[in-house]
Design a protein around this motif. Structure first.
Motif, PDB file in Angstrom:
ATOM      1  N   LEU A 108       0.668  -1.167  -0.027  1.00  0.00           N
ATOM      2  CA  LEU A 108       0.071  -0.118  -0.055  1.00  0.00           C
ATOM      3  C   LEU A 108       0.968   1.176   0.104  1.00  0.00           C
ATOM      4  CD1 LEU A 108      -2.838   1.247   0.125  1.00  0.00           C
ATOM      5  CD2 LEU A 108      -2.646   0.969   2.561  1.00  0.00           C
ATOM      6  N   TYR A 128      -6.342  -0.282  -0.816  1.00  0.00           N
ATOM      7  CA  TYR A 128      -6.648  -0.222   0.643  1.00  0.00           C
ATOM      8  C   TYR A 128      -8.058  -0.584   0.856  1.00  0.00           C
ATOM      9  CZ  TYR A 128      -8.314   2.349   4.612  1.00  0.00           C
ATOM     10  OH  TYR A 128      -9.004   2.892   5.910  1.00  0.00           O
ATOM     11  N   LEU A 146      -2.644  -0.290   7.962  1.00  0.00           N
ATOM     12  CA  LEU A 146      -3.114   0.092   6.692  1.00  0.00           C
ATOM     13  C   LEU A 146      -3.728   1.395   6.842  1.00  0.00           C
ATOM     14  CD1 LEU A 146      -4.826  -3.112   5.587  1.00  0.00           C
ATOM     15  CD2 LEU A 146      -2.673  -2.397   4.957  1.00  0.00           C
ATOM     16  N   TYR A 152      -2.436   4.830   4.759  1.00  0.00           N
ATOM     17  CA  TYR A 152      -3.588   5.253   3.603  1.00  0.00           C
ATOM     18  C   TYR A 152      -3.575   6.950   4.201  1.00  0.00           C
ATOM     19  CZ  TYR A 152      -8.015   6.296   1.606  1.00  0.00           C
ATOM     20  OH  TYR A 152      -8.835   6.798   0.765  1.00  0.00           O
TER      21      TYR A 152
END
Length: 317
Positions: free
Chosen positions: A111, A121, A149, A153
């Motif tokens: 990611l 994501y 994550l 993000y």
């Protein structure tokens, strides 16, 4: 049972409610409610399919201590909006710390470098959500994974994390692409840079406190204290924030620390007087304390009466 989470956004003393529910950080209220109901059906003691009493107890604690507070926070429009603002601010600040940041999972590393990060994501979040609460013993690990994550993000969404970022280098992803121009700042003494950053945090915190945005102000001051743990002004201001949030014990800790560093810190002295009034313990000396029936005869000799009035007085809530 207490749940200890120290990865992703939790590492920065931030409760990642989106990770608890395993919903994207931009999820709307309808999707949040749908997800919450699904988890609640899985964990509620009346319908929980756990085999043992220990598992049923764990399910109940997960529901009451993690899931319910997360839903309560994210289901109210005002709270969710403020929470998203804090997330956005964190994303911008954390980009500056990316050189020292390490990612522990392959999906987070992917990611960090993928050009279509938004798609990756949301697919990853949806996939994890399918089995997030299937194994109750692994729930904390999965929440930590989701929070990592979310961390990546919000940094990518800040618009400053490129494939040439130090974060990607930490992820063992080899790249030979041209580095985006990022001229080195002119050399300056570390103390000056640190002081400048701390003052910026303090100014932003005071602006947020003036509009009663206490959660965001606390984040600013916590970041300032990470840079300068012995700044009495930071301790006294964050004490005010905690006091306005009715967390008197935590407020007193910071007021005491401020006074250890600077015994003449007027904001901390005023804060301790407020706590004494709230708890019913009278200060040993009434020299600077005006009772409500005196008509405010004694002025603030520190010259900061306006500041005290703005931070401690005014409208509640």
């Amino acid at each position: 049972m207490s749940f200890k989470l120290d990865r992703g956004l939790f590492k920065y003393d931030f409760i990642d409610y989106h990770a608890v529910l395993c919903v994207p950080v931009d999820a709307d209220i309808k999707d949040i409610r749908k997800r919450y109901l699904k988890i609640a059906r899985r964990l509620h003691p009346d319908i929980c399919v756990a085999q043992s009493d220990a598992e049923k107890q764990l399910a109940g604690e997960l529901l009451s201590k993690l899931v319910n507070p997360a839903y309560e926070k994210l289901s109210r429009e005002k709270n969710r909006t403020e929470y998203i603002v804090v997330l956005s601010q964190m994303g911008k600040r954390l980009v500056q710390e990316s050189a020292s940041m390490e990612l522990s999972t392959d999906v987070a590393k992917q990611l960090a470098s993928a050009p279509n990060y938004d798609h990756i994501y949301k697919n990853a979040i949806a996939k994890i959500a399918e089995t997030q609460y299937d194994s109750l013993q692994k729930v904390q690990q999965i929440i930590a994974l989701v929070s990592e994550l979310n961390l990546v993000y919000i940094m990518r969404s800040a618009g400053k994390l490129s494939t040439a970022s130090p974060l990607v280098a930490q992820s063992n992803i080899h790249t030979t692409s041209t580095v985006h121009k990022a001229p080195a700042p002119p050399p300056s003494p570390p103390t000056q840079k640190e002081d400048s950053a701390v003052l910026q945090y303090i100014r932003r915190a005071q602006e947020l406190m003036a509009t009663n945005q206490l959660t965001q102000a606390r984040v600013e001051l916590q970041d300032a204290l990470k840079l300068e743990p012995n700044n009495s002004r930071c301790h006294s201001l964050i004490g005010v924030v905690y006091l306005k949030q009715n967390l008197t014990t935590t407020a007193k800790v910071h007021f005491d620390r401020a006074l250890q560093l600077d015994p003449k810190d007027q904001l901390a002295l005023e804060g301790k007087r407020k706590i004494e009034q709230i708890t019913g313990h009278k200060p040993s000396s009434a020299k600077h304390t005006a009772t409500p029936n005196t008509g405010g005869k004694q002025p603030d000799k520190s010259g900061e009466g306006g500041l005290f009035g703005g931070l401690f007085g005014g409208k509640k809530k």
